[in-house]
Design a protein around this motif. Structure first.
Motif, mmCIF file in Angstrom:
data_model
loop_
_atom_site.group_PDB
_atom_site.id
_atom_site.type_symbol
_atom_site.label_atom_id
_atom_site.label_comp_id
_atom_site.label_asym_id
_atom_site.label_seq_id
_atom_site.Cartn_x
_atom_site.Cartn_y
_atom_site.Cartn_z
ATOM 1 N N GLU A 1 33.998 37.614 46.985
ATOM 2 C CA GLU A 1 33.059 37.900 45.895
ATOM 3 C C GLU A 1 33.602 39.021 45.014
ATOM 4 O OE1 GLU A 1 28.469 39.135 44.946
ATOM 5 O OE2 GLU A 1 28.947 38.316 46.910
ATOM 6 N N ALA A 2 34.186 40.036 45.622
ATOM 7 C CA ALA A 2 34.772 41.139 44.846
ATOM 8 C C ALA A 2 35.916 40.636 43.971
ATOM 9 C CB ALA A 2 35.255 42.244 45.783
ATOM 10 N N ALA B 1 36.200 37.613 42.805
ATOM 11 C CA ALA B 1 35.569 36.806 41.748
ATOM 12 C C ALA B 1 34.987 37.701 40.665
ATOM 13 C CB ALA B 1 34.483 35.913 42.348
ATOM 14 N N GLN B 2 34.350 38.798 41.057
ATOM 15 C CA GLN B 2 33.784 39.717 40.064
ATOM 16 C C GLN B 2 34.890 40.342 39.219
ATOM 17 O OE1 GLN B 2 30.699 39.790 39.272
ATOM 18 N NE2 GLN B 2 29.935 38.650 41.017
ATOM 19 N N ARG B 3 36.032 40.641 39.839
ATOM 20 C CA ARG B 3 37.173 41.164 39.079
ATOM 21 C C ARG B 3 37.692 40.121 38.099
ATOM 22 N NH1 ARG B 3 40.132 43.966 43.741
ATOM 23 N NH2 ARG B 3 41.615 42.296 43.488
ATOM 24 N N LEU C 1 35.928 37.746 36.712
ATOM 25 C CA LEU C 1 34.952 37.690 35.617
ATOM 26 C C LEU C 1 35.126 38.867 34.667
ATOM 27 C CD1 LEU C 1 31.526 36.649 37.173
ATOM 28 C CD2 LEU C 1 32.903 35.380 35.526
ATOM 29 N N ALA C 2 35.304 40.041 35.223
ATOM 30 C CA ALA C 2 35.472 41.249 34.401
ATOM 31 C C ALA C 2 36.725 41.159 33.534
ATOM 32 C CB ALA C 2 35.529 42.490 35.288
ATOM 33 N N LYS D 1 33.182 36.145 27.674
ATOM 34 C CA LYS D 1 32.103 36.903 28.320
ATOM 35 C C LYS D 1 30.869 36.961 27.422
ATOM 36 C CE LYS D 1 34.506 40.585 29.659
ATOM 37 N NZ LYS D 1 34.919 41.808 30.342
ATOM 38 N N ILE E 1 27.514 34.280 40.840
ATOM 39 C CA ILE E 1 28.624 33.875 41.699
ATOM 40 C C ILE E 1 28.129 33.905 43.139
ATOM 41 C CG2 ILE E 1 30.916 34.485 42.577
ATOM 42 C CD1 ILE E 1 31.269 33.811 39.752
ATOM 43 N N ARG F 1 41.053 33.698 40.784
ATOM 44 C CA ARG F 1 40.917 33.731 39.320
ATOM 45 C C ARG F 1 40.993 32.316 38.752
ATOM 46 N NH1 ARG F 1 43.949 34.043 34.705
ATOM 47 N NH2 ARG F 1 43.124 35.401 33.082
ATOM 48 N N VAL G 1 37.684 30.517 39.556
ATOM 49 C CA VAL G 1 36.589 31.064 38.744
ATOM 50 C C VAL G 1 36.710 30.578 37.298
ATOM 51 C CG1 VAL G 1 35.659 33.194 37.733
ATOM 52 C CG2 VAL G 1 36.145 33.079 40.186
#
Length: 129
Positions: free
Chosen positions: A12-13, A15-17, A19-20, A27, A35, A104, A107
């Protein structure tokens, strides 16, 4: 010393990276997307996707693609990108590719579905780099 495989929270971390790190133009139009990282797709998803194995699916977009959304929808749900940990880790072990790069890729692919791109569109985009 044995190292444990990456956890659901680890993926999850990542995936968040991912997205960021998306370009602002994506965005800005992404809206509310959740997610969720699970070990495998559930049985209903396996049947609906006609999977031979739960390892055949690394990610899934669930929602209404932006081109099909309407302001007149009575209760638009939150779009969800599912990431499946065990198939991702299996692919990682098979290929030796960087786990963050794999995550990445998955995602971005699923976000492509959010924007209404087909698998063929996504393959074309990825080939262009």
């Amino acid at each position: 010393m044995t190292q444990l495989p990456p956890s659901l929270a680890d993926l999850e971390a990542l995936a968040q990276r991912a997205l960021a790190g998306l370009p602002r133009r994506f965005k800005r139009h992404l809206g509310e997307v959740l997610i969720r990282v699970e070990d495998f797709p559930d049985r209903d998803t396996e049947r609906a996707m006609r999977l031979d194995s739960p390892f055949d699916l690394m990610g899934l977009y669930h929602g209404v693609a932006l081109p099909h959304k309407s302001v007149s929808d009575p209760q638009p749900g939150i779009d969800v990108i599912f990431l499946y940990r065990r198939p991702i880790l299996d692919y990682w072990c098979e290929t030796g590719d960087d786990l963050a790069d794999i995550e990445r890729h998955v995602v971005i692919h699923e976000i492509g579905h959010h924007f209404g791109f087909s698998d063929e569109d996504m393959e074309r985009i990825e080939r262009r780099g």
